[in-house]
Design a protein around this motif. Sequence first.
Motif, mmCIF file in Angstrom:
data_model
loop_
_atom_site.group_PDB
_atom_site.id
_atom_site.type_symbol
_atom_site.label_atom_id
_atom_site.label_comp_id
_atom_site.label_asym_id
_atom_site.label_seq_id
_atom_site.Cartn_x
_atom_site.Cartn_y
_atom_site.Cartn_z
ATOM 1 N N ASP A 1 0.672 -1.451 0.102
ATOM 2 C CA ASP A 1 0.027 0.108 0.196
ATOM 3 C C ASP A 1 0.918 1.620 -0.536
ATOM 4 O O ASP A 1 0.788 2.148 0.523
ATOM 5 C CB ASP A 1 -0.969 0.061 1.152
ATOM 6 C CG ASP A 1 -2.504 -0.736 0.689
ATOM 7 O OD1 ASP A 1 -2.273 -0.953 0.295
ATOM 8 O OD2 ASP A 1 -3.230 -1.131 1.710
ATOM 9 N N CYS B 1 -0.532 4.507 -1.879
ATOM 10 C CA CYS B 1 -2.254 4.751 -1.123
ATOM 11 C C CYS B 1 -1.931 6.406 -0.123
ATOM 12 O O CYS B 1 -1.302 6.325 -0.047
ATOM 13 C CB CYS B 1 -2.711 3.470 -0.512
ATOM 14 S SG CYS B 1 -2.956 2.099 -1.875
ATOM 15 N N ALA C 1 -5.851 5.808 4.383
ATOM 16 C CA ALA C 1 -5.237 4.283 4.020
ATOM 17 C C ALA C 1 -4.686 3.865 4.698
ATOM 18 O O ALA C 1 -5.299 4.073 6.157
ATOM 19 C CB ALA C 1 -4.318 5.371 3.100
ATOM 20 N N LYS D 1 2.186 0.747 5.629
ATOM 21 C CA LYS D 1 2.288 0.922 3.355
ATOM 22 C C LYS D 1 3.442 0.241 3.271
ATOM 23 O O LYS D 1 3.271 -0.171 2.211
ATOM 24 C CB LYS D 1 2.877 2.286 3.577
ATOM 25 C CG LYS D 1 0.862 3.033 3.674
ATOM 26 C CD LYS D 1 0.909 4.359 3.446
ATOM 27 C CE LYS D 1 -0.451 5.267 3.619
ATOM 28 N NZ LYS D 1 -0.144 6.709 2.676
ATOM 29 N N CYS E 1 -7.297 2.576 -1.258
ATOM 30 C CA CYS E 1 -6.168 2.352 -1.887
ATOM 31 C C CYS E 1 -7.281 2.365 -3.016
ATOM 32 O O CYS E 1 -7.580 2.093 -4.104
ATOM 33 C CB CYS E 1 -5.641 1.062 -1.449
ATOM 34 S SG CYS E 1 -4.076 1.585 -2.874
ATOM 35 N N GLU E 2 -6.520 3.517 -4.210
ATOM 36 C CA GLU E 2 -6.624 3.412 -5.398
ATOM 37 C C GLU E 2 -5.510 3.073 -6.615
ATOM 38 O O GLU E 2 -4.198 3.609 -6.550
ATOM 39 C CB GLU E 2 -6.889 4.968 -5.932
ATOM 40 C CG GLU E 2 -8.382 5.339 -4.969
ATOM 41 C CD GLU E 2 -8.780 6.402 -5.777
ATOM 42 O OE1 GLU E 2 -8.316 6.935 -6.892
ATOM 43 O OE2 GLU E 2 -9.638 7.426 -4.613
#
Length: 391
Positions: free
Chosen positions: A252, A255, A260, A266, A303-304
């Motif tokens: 992540d 993100c 997030a 992450k 998240c994208e």
Amino acid sequence: MIRWALQRLTFHLLRRRRSLPLKLAAIVFAGLFFCEFLIYYLAICRCHWPEMKTPARGRGRDPVLRAMFLADTHLLGEVTGHWLDKLRREWQMERAFQTALWLLQPEVVFILGDIFDEGKWSTPQAWAHDVERFQKMFRHPSHVQLKVVAGNHDIGFHYRMNRYKVRRFERDLNCEKLFSWKGINFVMVNSVALEGDGCSICSEAEEELTEISRRLNCSRQGRSASQCGVEELLPASAPILLQHYPLYRKSDANCSGEDAAPPEEKSIPFKEKYDVLSQEASQKLLWWLRPRLILSGHTHSACEVLHPGSVPEISVPSFSWRNRNNPSFIMGSITAADYALAKCYLPFEDTVLAIYCGVASLLVLLILIHFQLLAPPFLFGGYLFRLPTIR
């Protein structure tokens, strides 16, 4: 005169004693009403359905479908679920869901897996009780459709998944693999079964996906129903893929956003077939279905990601305070050719706890003042004003 004064004083003290419980009850009721009901309306009333980036023109424009997407409710079971945790977090989800239904009026709601926390080992009796609680919490009018996707906590990770658990989940929650409405195709995948090891459940899942792929491609190519070997053609639009596990990504790290993953989490690498799908399974899904949008859960954080072919994937955060201090859900305005998404945040759990702490402090303060254990501020100030000054 003395007797009259004593009677007045006695009456005043009794009146004060009687008024205290009423004041305390009023404050407690106001705090409960605000934190357990009103705060959900104040939070969700700020959410609005997103507008299309390219509005359709003319009378023949595509109809807009209003869809809600939420994930990872994790209804606690009888083994690890504490009764207070159940009461607090399940009430939060029930009030948030019912308030969102009333204020936003969605047409369809999708829950992207991990509906239950102990479905992977629930006994038949415990499972029936959990399903009953789920149906009560997420009750909805007949004109609103509720669709669910299986998660690893619903049927177990691959090594604990079996045909009985899968069939039980699909039967009791009326699961579908393909759902079409207003010219929009939704493909709902059991991503736990995409292990790729040739197990019987995995082989069946892949066969179903290849058949859905064949039907989607046939409709896109403009063939007739007889040529495709089906009674009714699917809409020709590219599908929206819904599943529990995200497609493969390393972590992540890329993100962003207030919901997030925390900074310390992450950079932790994701494990294939555990945190995310394998690279092979992810490539198969993209190749078979050619989706225009992917929505997933499992990570509990937002998240994208943009996959090959410019296919966006949105990871939907958990809907429960048990997994996040700031739960949320996705609102989608979708047509056969376009879509627009927006996020709706629920009340923060620490905000509710802070309000309750404030109410408790006010109650203690009133009790101390009533029994003259703590002088009110204005009396204390008056006392200081009347102190003799030293010259």
